[in-house]
Write an enzyme that holds these catalytic residues in place. Structure first.
Site, PDB file in Angstrom:
ATOM      1  N   ASP A  79       0.855  -1.185   0.000  1.00 16.58           N
ATOM      2  CA  ASP A  79       0.000   0.000   0.000  1.00 16.58           C
ATOM      3  C   ASP A  79       0.891   1.234   0.000  1.00 16.58           C
ATOM      4  O   ASP A  79       1.807   1.346   0.822  1.00 16.58           O
ATOM      5  CB  ASP A  79      -0.899   0.028   1.236  1.00 16.58           C
ATOM      6  CG  ASP A  79      -1.994  -1.018   1.180  1.00 16.58           C
ATOM      7  OD1 ASP A  79      -2.276  -1.515   0.074  1.00 16.58           O
ATOM      8  OD2 ASP A  79      -2.563  -1.345   2.233  1.00 16.58           O
ATOM      9  N   ASP A 117     -13.948  -5.341  -3.876  1.00 16.17           N
ATOM     10  CA  ASP A 117     -13.953  -5.359  -2.412  1.00 16.17           C
ATOM     11  C   ASP A 117     -15.358  -5.730  -1.963  1.00 16.17           C
ATOM     12  O   ASP A 117     -16.316  -5.011  -2.266  1.00 16.17           O
ATOM     13  CB  ASP A 117     -13.570  -3.991  -1.850  1.00 16.17           C
ATOM     14  CG  ASP A 117     -12.145  -3.591  -2.218  1.00 16.17           C
ATOM     15  OD1 ASP A 117     -11.337  -4.491  -2.506  1.00 16.17           O
ATOM     16  OD2 ASP A 117     -11.845  -2.381  -2.212  1.00 16.17           O
TER      17      ASP A 117
END
Length: 267
Positions: free
Chosen positions: A11, A130
């Site tokens: 990330d 997601d």
């Protein structure tokens, strides 16, 4: 037989790795390019950068990171986060990304997937899904798409959406369980299996890895073609080489040639 891929994920926010990594000899643990070099030397099959920077102004920083990583590393690079247009896809591919992951923009406009796949080829386009389980206990399993880091419900069924974007031209689906992400309790195997059974394109399992057996289960039980993980690699619980050996011992086809540094970070 296609080999199962292991994909570490970093990330990135404002040009820096979030959640850090602990590698011996790493000059700058917050530099995504330095972290990428370690994973390349370790024999990772691919690397995924997810840019969680909120502002559009920081896109130039991401493009620079992608360019420097592509110059320094041999492994394929998938980049996602903030991709909203065909022009965004083009810029990342020109910078050196091999694949571009589209998330929220694909939910808002599934035809963006079709336009990008037509222009650059399906092999370049990944749709990141997601999902959270929304079915009550005892009812048939159902999952809903959430956007903006799992905060915003959409009312869209995850399996139906997976079918749609695969038909639109997505070459691969990155499926993350928001229920499992960060729990280290294993993938949501039912979610992974439901989507892998619903589409003909490869599925990447994501969210919840706590150990090497979870990687095996993602493929053997979840039907995934690739497994994505972060913390177990970043913080030295296991090396990529150890993960590959464990999965191969479980009977999965792995790419064991090439670089395979077994070095891992101190806990």
């Amino acid at each position: 037989m296609l080999k199962t891929r292991i994909i570490p994920c970093l990330d990135v926010k404002d040009g820096r790795v979030v959640k850090g990594v602990r590698f011996e000899g790493l000059r700058d643990a917050g530099d995504p390019v330095e972290a990428a070099k370690v994973y390349d030397a370790a024999g990772a099959d691919e690397l995924c950068f997810l840019d969680i920077t909120a502002s559009r102004e920081a896109r130039g920083t991401l493009l620079d990171i992608v360019s420097r990583t592509a110059e320094a590393c041999f492994m394929p690079l998938t980049v996602g986060g903030g991709v909203r247009t065909v022009e965004d896809v083009r810029a990342l591919l020109l910078a050196g990304a091999d694949k571009v992951a589209i998330n929220t923009a694909a939910v808002k406009d599934p035809d963006l997937v079709a336009r990008a796949a037509e222009k650059f080829g399906a092999q370049c386009i990944v749709v990141a899904i997601d999902a959270k389980r929304v079915s009550p206990p005892g009812a048939p399993a159902a999952w809903e798409i959430f956007t903006h880091g799992g905060r915003d419900p959409t009312g869209i069924d995850a399996v139906a959406f997976a079918r749609l974007v695969a038909e639109k031209g997505a070459g691969e689906l990155l499926v993350t369980s928001m229920d499992k992400d960060g729990t280290r309790s294993g993938y949501d195997l039912a979610l992974t299996r439901a989507i892998s059974d619903a589409v003909t394109v490869p599925v990447i399992a994501s969210g919840g890895v706590g150990g090497l057996d979870d990687l095996v289960a993602g493929v053997a039980e979840g039907g995934a073609s690739a497994v994505l993980a972060a913390s177990i690699f970043h913080f030295g619980q296991a090396s990529v080489a150890e993960a590959k050996a464990h999965m191969a011992a479980a009977g999965l086809a792995m790419r064991l040639d090439g670089p395979a540094s077994s070095a891992r970070a101190p806990l």
